[in-house]
Write an enzyme that holds these catalytic residues in place. Structure first.
Site, PDB file in Angstrom:
ATOM      1  N   ALA A   1       0.517  -0.961   0.094  1.00  0.00           N
ATOM      2  CA  ALA A   1       0.077   0.001  -0.213  1.00  0.00           C
ATOM      3  C   ALA A   1       0.540   1.283   0.069  1.00  0.00           C
ATOM      4  O   ALA A   1       1.896   1.289  -0.026  1.00  0.00           O
ATOM      5  CB  ALA A   1      -0.210   0.124   1.609  1.00  0.00           C
TER       6      ALA A   1
ATOM      7  N   GLY B   1       0.072  -4.713   0.493  1.00  0.00           N
ATOM      8  CA  GLY B   1      -0.554  -5.015   0.077  1.00  0.00           C
ATOM      9  C   GLY B   1      -0.606  -5.923  -1.614  1.00  0.00           C
ATOM     10  O   GLY B   1      -1.780  -6.530  -1.485  1.00  0.00           O
TER      11      GLY B   1
ATOM     12  N   GLU C   1      -1.025  -9.238  -0.221  1.00  0.00           N
ATOM     13  CA  GLU C   1      -2.347  -9.518  -0.235  1.00  0.00           C
ATOM     14  C   GLU C   1      -3.368  -9.727  -0.798  1.00  0.00           C
ATOM     15  O   GLU C   1      -4.009 -10.621  -1.235  1.00  0.00           O
ATOM     16  CB  GLU C   1      -2.563  -8.319   0.715  1.00  0.00           C
ATOM     17  CG  GLU C   1      -2.641  -8.843   2.406  1.00  0.00           C
ATOM     18  CD  GLU C   1      -2.533  -7.349   3.268  1.00  0.00           C
ATOM     19  OE1 GLU C   1      -2.421  -6.392   3.242  1.00  0.00           O
ATOM     20  OE2 GLU C   1      -3.701  -7.765   3.635  1.00  0.00           O
TER      21      GLU C   1
ATOM     22  N   GLU D   1       4.640  -5.511   6.568  1.00  0.00           N
ATOM     23  CA  GLU D   1       3.601  -4.145   7.816  1.00  0.00           C
ATOM     24  C   GLU D   1       4.330  -4.012   9.086  1.00  0.00           C
ATOM     25  O   GLU D   1       4.049  -2.967   9.662  1.00  0.00           O
ATOM     26  CB  GLU D   1       1.934  -4.657   8.037  1.00  0.00           C
ATOM     27  CG  GLU D   1       1.346  -4.961   6.374  1.00  0.00           C
ATOM     28  CD  GLU D   1       1.360  -5.805   5.548  1.00  0.00           C
ATOM     29  OE1 GLU D   1       2.285  -6.371   5.859  1.00  0.00           O
ATOM     30  OE2 GLU D   1       1.078  -5.447   4.074  1.00  0.00           O
TER      31      GLU D   1
HETATM   32  N1  COA Z   1       4.322   2.861  -0.798  1.00  0.00           N
HETATM   33  C1  COA Z   1       5.091   3.939  -1.678  1.00  0.00           C
HETATM   34  N2  COA Z   1       6.086   4.627  -2.295  1.00  0.00           N
HETATM   35  C2  COA Z   1       7.229   2.940  -2.368  1.00  0.00           C
HETATM   36  C3  COA Z   1       6.503   2.001  -1.619  1.00  0.00           C
HETATM   37  C4  COA Z   1       5.465   2.324  -1.241  1.00  0.00           C
HETATM   38  N3  COA Z   1       4.707   0.866  -0.368  1.00  0.00           N
HETATM   39  N4  COA Z   1       7.347   1.253  -2.145  1.00  0.00           N
HETATM   40  C5  COA Z   1       7.781   1.057  -2.728  1.00  0.00           C
HETATM   41  N5  COA Z   1       7.934   2.466  -3.176  1.00  0.00           N
HETATM   42  C6  COA Z   1       8.400   3.891  -4.001  1.00  0.00           C
HETATM   43  C7  COA Z   1       9.435   4.593  -2.708  1.00  0.00           C
HETATM   44  O1  COA Z   1       9.374   5.280  -1.803  1.00  0.00           O
HETATM   45  C8  COA Z   1      11.057   5.395  -3.870  1.00  0.00           C
HETATM   46  O2  COA Z   1      10.107   6.193  -4.247  1.00  0.00           O
HETATM   47  P1  COA Z   1      10.763   7.259  -5.081  1.00  0.00           P
HETATM   48  O3  COA Z   1      11.709   6.881  -5.987  1.00  0.00           O
HETATM   49  O4  COA Z   1       9.964   9.191  -4.935  1.00  0.00           O
HETATM   50  O5  COA Z   1      12.278   7.730  -3.451  1.00  0.00           O
HETATM   51  C9  COA Z   1      10.576   4.230  -5.578  1.00  0.00           C
HETATM   52  O6  COA Z   1       8.998   3.339  -5.544  1.00  0.00           O
HETATM   53  C10 COA Z   1      11.430   2.920  -5.435  1.00  0.00           C
HETATM   54  O7  COA Z   1      11.279   2.198  -4.443  1.00  0.00           O
HETATM   55  P2  COA Z   1      12.735   2.099  -3.738  1.00  0.00           P
HETATM   56  O8  COA Z   1      12.852   2.370  -1.833  1.00  0.00           O
HETATM   57  O9  COA Z   1      14.026   3.508  -4.055  1.00  0.00           O
HETATM   58  O10 COA Z   1      13.750   0.567  -4.662  1.00  0.00           O
HETATM   59  P3  COA Z   1      14.347  -0.363  -4.110  1.00  0.00           P
HETATM   60  O11 COA Z   1      14.939  -1.793  -5.191  1.00  0.00           O
HETATM   61  O12 COA Z   1      15.878   0.114  -2.974  1.00  0.00           O
HETATM   62  O13 COA Z   1      13.402  -0.776  -2.999  1.00  0.00           O
HETATM   63  C11 COA Z   1      11.519  -2.385  -2.045  1.00  0.00           C
HETATM   64  C12 COA Z   1      12.573  -1.942  -2.998  1.00  0.00           C
HETATM   65  C13 COA Z   1      10.372  -3.058  -2.730  1.00  0.00           C
HETATM   66  C14 COA Z   1      12.043  -2.821  -1.135  1.00  0.00           C
HETATM   67  C15 COA Z   1      11.443  -0.957  -1.128  1.00  0.00           C
HETATM   68  O14 COA Z   1      10.773   0.316  -1.511  1.00  0.00           O
HETATM   69  C16 COA Z   1      10.474  -1.456   0.588  1.00  0.00           C
HETATM   70  O15 COA Z   1      10.487  -1.983   1.337  1.00  0.00           O
HETATM   71  N6  COA Z   1       9.273  -0.837   0.004  1.00  0.00           N
HETATM   72  C17 COA Z   1       8.554  -0.425   0.816  1.00  0.00           C
HETATM   73  C18 COA Z   1       7.514  -2.783   1.378  1.00  0.00           C
HETATM   74  C19 COA Z   1       6.611  -2.092   2.254  1.00  0.00           C
HETATM   75  O16 COA Z   1       6.828  -1.679   3.451  1.00  0.00           O
HETATM   76  N7  COA Z   1       5.459  -2.433   2.026  1.00  0.00           N
HETATM   77  C20 COA Z   1       4.478  -2.465   2.399  1.00  0.00           C
HETATM   78  C21 COA Z   1       3.430  -1.648   2.871  1.00  0.00           C
HETATM   79  S1  COA Z   1       2.283  -1.649   3.993  1.00  0.00           S
END
Ligand code: COA
Length: 257
Positions: free
Chosen positions: A64, A109, A112, A132
């Protein structure tokens, strides 16, 4: 739609979550558009099956939208969870088969969403997790309910409590996904399975959805639902066609009537 692409090809509706710069994170608008796409699929006869995927080659859906989550409180949080649950339940109960083509990160999400689909096929680069608790919340789009059904209680506790991210191979080993294929074969593998399903009677397939759902609904007598569904199939033209075609040694032509 702003964040969802839809394409209808060979009776399959492709629904692509399209926010690649945010790894296809689900904001509220995207959830609403997903809802509309599913409604469209249910209502339109020409759609026989659905593939849900993410844009690009890095993420299915990375969760999400955290920027939106950051602003919610106990009241809006409940609504946030309930409205996502509602859409994902619509996916699970969709009378047409839905396959998640998991083309990368399926986190929070996103995991999910994949869990709500009837079948999951993952590319080798896919990664799954429900992180989460690292944000001080828990999976609120049905993850705590659907994951134990697929992987068992113990593994569900482990994944949800640790927030660990697992590989596609591990997801396959614990029953979270149906199949893992090379990235380049992902859509072909989904289409192959979906084409097999949509050659069957649409009535029978829709009833299968109801019966399997009932198996996990404590308020339903699943056996009763099964015999009701069996009876519904028996009055269909598809049933006559299926049995006659077998006896005439030809392929059935199901019409969904
Ligand atoms: N919500 C909002 N933005 C998100 C996102 C999310 N769930 N997941 C990734 N993004 C965004 C990042 O903020 C980044 O945006 P920016 O370039 O404007 O800063 C962009 O997507 C790319 O992500 P980034 O983190 O730079 O890529 P990465 O390869 O270094 O890491 C992940 C990838 C998936 C490991 C990491 O993005 C992450 O941990 N995301 C969140 C996962 C999460 O906790 N999901 C559950 C949410 S309830």
């Amino acid at each position: 739609m702003e964040n969802i692409l839809t394409v209808l090809k060979n009776s399959i509706l492709y629904i692509t979550i399209n926010r690649p710069a945010k790894l296809n994170a689900l904001n509220i608008l995207t959830i609403q558009e997903l809802d509309a796409a599913i409604e469209y699929a249910v209502e339109h006869k020409e759609v026989r099956g659905i593939i849900i995927t993410g844009s690009g080659n890095k993420a299915f859906v990375a969760g999400a939208e955290i920027a939106e989550i950051a602003g919610i409180n106990e009241f809006t949080g409940r609504k946030f969870s309930e409205s996502g649950q509602e859409v994902f339940e619509k996916i699970e109960l969709c009378p047409k088969p839905i396959i998640a083509a998991v083309n990368g990160y399926a986190l929070g999400g996103g995991c999910e969403l994949a869990l709500a689909c009837h079948i999951r096929i993952a590319a080798e680069n896919a990664q799954f997790g429900l992180p989460e608790v690292s944000l001080g919340i828990l999976p609120g789009y049905g993850g705590t309910q659907r994951l134990p059904h697929l992987v068992g209680k113990g593994k569900a506790f482990e994944l949800i409590m640790t927030g660990d991210i697992i590989s596609a191979t591990e997801a396959l080993n614990i029953g979270l996904v149906n199949k893992v294929v090379p990235f380049d074969n992902l859509y072909e593998a989904c289409e192959e399975m979906l084409q097999k399903i949509i050659q069957k009677s649409p009535i029978a397939i829709a009833q299968v959805v109801e019966c399997i759902y009932a198996a996990f609904d404590e308020e339903e007598d699943g056996y009763q639902v099964e015999s009701d569904s069996f009876s519904i199939c028996c009055k269909s033209e598809d049933f006559k066609e299926g049995t006659v075609a077998f006896l005439e040694k030809r392929k059935p032509q199901f019409t969904g009537k």
